[in-house]
Design an enzyme around this catalytic site. Structure first.
Site: not given
Length: 377
Positions: A65, A98, A253, A264
């Site tokens: 998240g 990430r 994100d 997502k």
């Protein structure tokens, strides 16, 4: 690298656990994560004693998240400083764990900056570590406050777009307490609607292939006593066609300078459906998710994850932490899989972007620039 699990519950009733917390143990400070891979079957905490353990937790989605990744990154730098590791090396490892979620890099750089500033002023190792921890805690507090303000702004927007209440909201992936220092982003808006009697139904996309909607959003909705229904991702079209969706609320994100939104994978198809059916498509995210350095959506780096997440079903969620762990085959051996973690929705499909500083609508590059200008003032 070291980590361990602390079993916390088996029954239905238990105190709500923090998604992330700093703890001081006799053997040294640690970062404790609620392991999201094990939900909803069990609540277990993962204890990270060093940065490589935290990086592994980030990459395997034990913690995930966008806002929470920023907080985790900041605490990771604090962990390195407190335990005497190379802070610059730790920051580099964390920032690349990430690639798509911009908050991770933001949190890491903010904490590393606090360390460098303290050292530059002559602080010793202990004082510099304390400065980094204070910066991480401040980011954590700010995110919790931002969550509360986003919920207020989002609820006001829903009331404006859908007067009369009784909202039927469709959401994708997980955007609640599990991704935030507070009650979340998009989920926090739905929760505010629920608490004020305005939520008729929360439609929860299961969110393939890792089922964050089914495992995590449904878990949070159930705990909050919300009226919710789970659906397969490919059932959303029939739901729109039946007139059962009043608004779509998702998180983000990364938001590019032109208003393009990375979220997502599966978010973009929902935006197309919403546009066709004249349903508001609303993105809820803190201003830390806006990246003016990414000029447009095509510039957003989209993380590509292992094809095994698509071709295999894990024997257990706990087994996901092991790269070599096999699962039950869902496709013939050798099948190639396309598995982007995110997709990008262009600004013309987004009705509004809700942040803690207010709402941007229509979504344009100029609107995003004005939002960021307000922050600087």
């Amino acid at each position: 690298m070291a980590d361990q699990y602390v079993q916390t519950r088996d029954g239905e009733e238990s105190p709500r656990l923090a998604s992330l917390r700093w703890d001081e143990l006799p053997e040294g400070p640690v970062l404790v994560l609620l392991d999201q891979r094990r939900l909803p079957a069990e609540e277990a905490e993962l204890v990270c004693t060093d940065v490589p353990a935290l990086v592994q937790a980030i990459r395997t989605l034990a913690v995930r998240g966008a806002p929470l990744l920023g907080i985790a990154g900041a605490y990771g730098v604090a962990l390195a400083a407190a335990r005497g590791y190379d802070v610059a090396e730790a920051a580099a490892l964390l920032e690349t764990a990430r690639p798509t979620a911009v908050n991770l890099g933001y949190g890491v750089r903010r904490a590393a900056g606090a360390y460098e500033e303290a050292v530059g002023k002559g602080a010793d190792a202990q004082e510099a570590a304390a400065a980094v921890l204070a910066a991480a805690r401040e980011l954590h507090r700010e995110d919790a406050e931002a969550s509360e303000r986003m919920a207020q702004h989002g609820l006001a927007l829903l009331d404006e777009l859908l007067p009369g209440g009784s909202h039927r909201i469709l959401t994708h992936c997980n955007t609640g307490r599990l991704v935030s220092g507070g009650e979340g982003t998009a989920f926090a808006v739905a929760l505010a609607a629920h608490r004020t009697g305005r939520l008729r139904k929360l439609w929860v996309d299961e969110t393939r292939p890792l089922l964050q909607g089914a495992r995590l959003t449904a878990y949070e909705a159930a705990r909050s006593g919300m009226s919710y229904t789970l659906l397969t991702d490919n059932a959303a079209g029939s739901l729109f066609a039946a007139g059962e969706v009043d608004a779509v609320l998702i998180g983000a994100d990364r938001i590019a300078a032109d208003g393009s939104v990375a979220n997502k994978v599966g978010s973009y198809p929902l935006a197309v459906l919403a546009k066709y059916h004249h349903v508001p498509f609303i993105v809820v995210a803190p201003t830390t998710t806006v990246d003016l350095g990414t000029t447009h959506g095509a510039s957003i780096e989209v993380e590509q994850r292992s094809g095994r997440e698509v071709t295999e079903m894990p024997v257990s969620r706990a087994a996901e932490q092991e790269a070599e762990a096999g699962g039950l085959p869902l496709a013939p051996l050798g099948t190639q899989a396309y598995n982007p973690a995110f997709d990008v929705t262009p600004p013309e499909l987004v009705t509004a972007i809700v942040t803690e500083e207010g709402t941007v609508s229509p979504v344009t590059g100029a609107g995003i620039a004005e939002l960021c200008a307000r922050l600087r003032r």
